[in-house]
Scaffold this active site. Structure first.
Site, mmCIF file in Angstrom:
data_model
loop_
_atom_site.group_PDB
_atom_site.id
_atom_site.type_symbol
_atom_site.label_atom_id
_atom_site.label_comp_id
_atom_site.label_asym_id
_atom_site.label_seq_id
_atom_site.Cartn_x
_atom_site.Cartn_y
_atom_site.Cartn_z
ATOM 1 N NE ARG A 117 -3.981 -2.090 2.152
ATOM 2 C CZ ARG A 117 -5.017 -2.194 2.961
ATOM 3 N NH1 ARG A 117 -5.212 -1.278 3.902
ATOM 4 N NH2 ARG A 117 -5.867 -3.195 2.847
ATOM 5 C CG ASP A 153 -13.909 5.760 7.511
ATOM 6 O OD1 ASP A 153 -14.529 4.699 7.699
ATOM 7 O OD2 ASP A 153 -12.664 5.794 7.357
#
Length: 288
Positions: free
Chosen positions: A53, A154
């Site tokens: 990532r 979030d």
């Protein structure tokens, strides 16, 4: 044979084809930084995930060394790259009506309450959870203005953008009834065939915002009748879990509900919550 490409382009090609080294020291620094910023605990077996990532961030920035990337982050605590770093390392697994047993409990609880029924989806990801909550409340309470509201948050700003768009693949809505699909979604046509979009009438009841659960105070429009915080606590250590749960207490109305994930158990963490059902906790009336 010598390359005919300019040296700069050759360097970029080498970055794209060569595997960059992630040392033990750099991995430990990454673990420390994501814990400090987002409270996420990364186990050793997550090392490949971390590499895959973050290496995208390095290549996007033209960097060929994890040490340089981490030094760049630490040199500017207000850098926009911090958000990209957090976005890269957060996990977003979600689905419409995931852990389906929660939603009939929510509907029954909402029918018994008076005034505007307010729910906070504290780990909203790409929107499937808050829209599932909204559909449940619309079915249970109707769509009269001021009857109910969903606040969705979030830490990952990229997933919130997808959530705000309200666009999903039709195949992702298999858990909805045909009536719900017709009532709350519009089907795409032509180049958008196979996609659906949340109808604006439903979307108007859902508000999205970025919230870091590590913050000492949450900028949220509480108090709430229910809080969904599912499958996010598993990424935090026990101390962080307790801190977050204590911050939830004043944000819940008396006898408010807290919905947890299937692998999460809060029974022995904070005394203000008592188990009401399968991964459902209630705030004691005398503790609110």
């Amino acid at each position: 044979m010598t390359s005919s490409l300019p040296s700069g382009q050759t360097s970029v090609l080498l970055q794209m084809t060569q595997r960059l080294a992630l040392s033990d020291a750099h991995f430990r620094r990454i673990c420390q930084l994501i814990y400090q910023r987002a409270g996420i605990v990364l186990a050793d077996h997550k090392r490949d995930m971390v590499y895959n990532r973050l290496v995208r961030r390095l290549r996007a920035l033209g960097l060929d060394d994890f040490g340089r990337y981490l030094s760049m982050l630490e040199a500017n605590q207000n850098s926009a790259e911090w958000q990209a770093f957090i976005n890269a390392l957060t996990t977003n697994l979600t689905a419409f009506f995931r852990e389906a047993h929660h939603f009939p409990i929510l509907a029954e609880h909402a029918r018994r309450r008076h005034g505007e029924y307010r729910v906070w989806s504290a780990a909203a990801s790409t929107g499937e959870e808050p829209y599932s909550i909204a559909i449940t409340l619309a079915d249970a309470l109707g769509m009269a203005p001021g009857r109910w509201k969903v606040f969705a948050s979030d830490i990952d700003t990229e997933v919130l953008e997808k959530a705000r768009s309200g666009i999903y693949r039709l195949s992702e809505l298999k858990t909805l009834s045909p009536q719900q699909l017709q009532r709350y979604f519009m089907r795409g046509t032509g180049p958008h065939e196979g996609l659906v979009r949340v109808r604006q009438e439903l979307a108007n009841y859902v508000e999205f915002s970025s919230v870091n659960l590590l913050e000492k105070q949450y900028n949220v429009p509480g108090p709430f009748d229910a809080i969904f915080c599912r499958n996010v606590m598993i990424y935090f250590d026990k101390t962080t879990q307790e801190d977050i749960l204590r911050r939830f207490v004043p944000l819940l109305k008396p006898d408010g509900l807290l919905f947890a994930g299937h692998s999460e158990n809060f029974s022995n963490l904070v005394r203000e919550f008592s188990l009401r059902g399968q991964t459902v906790y209630a705030l004691s009336k005398d503790k609110a």
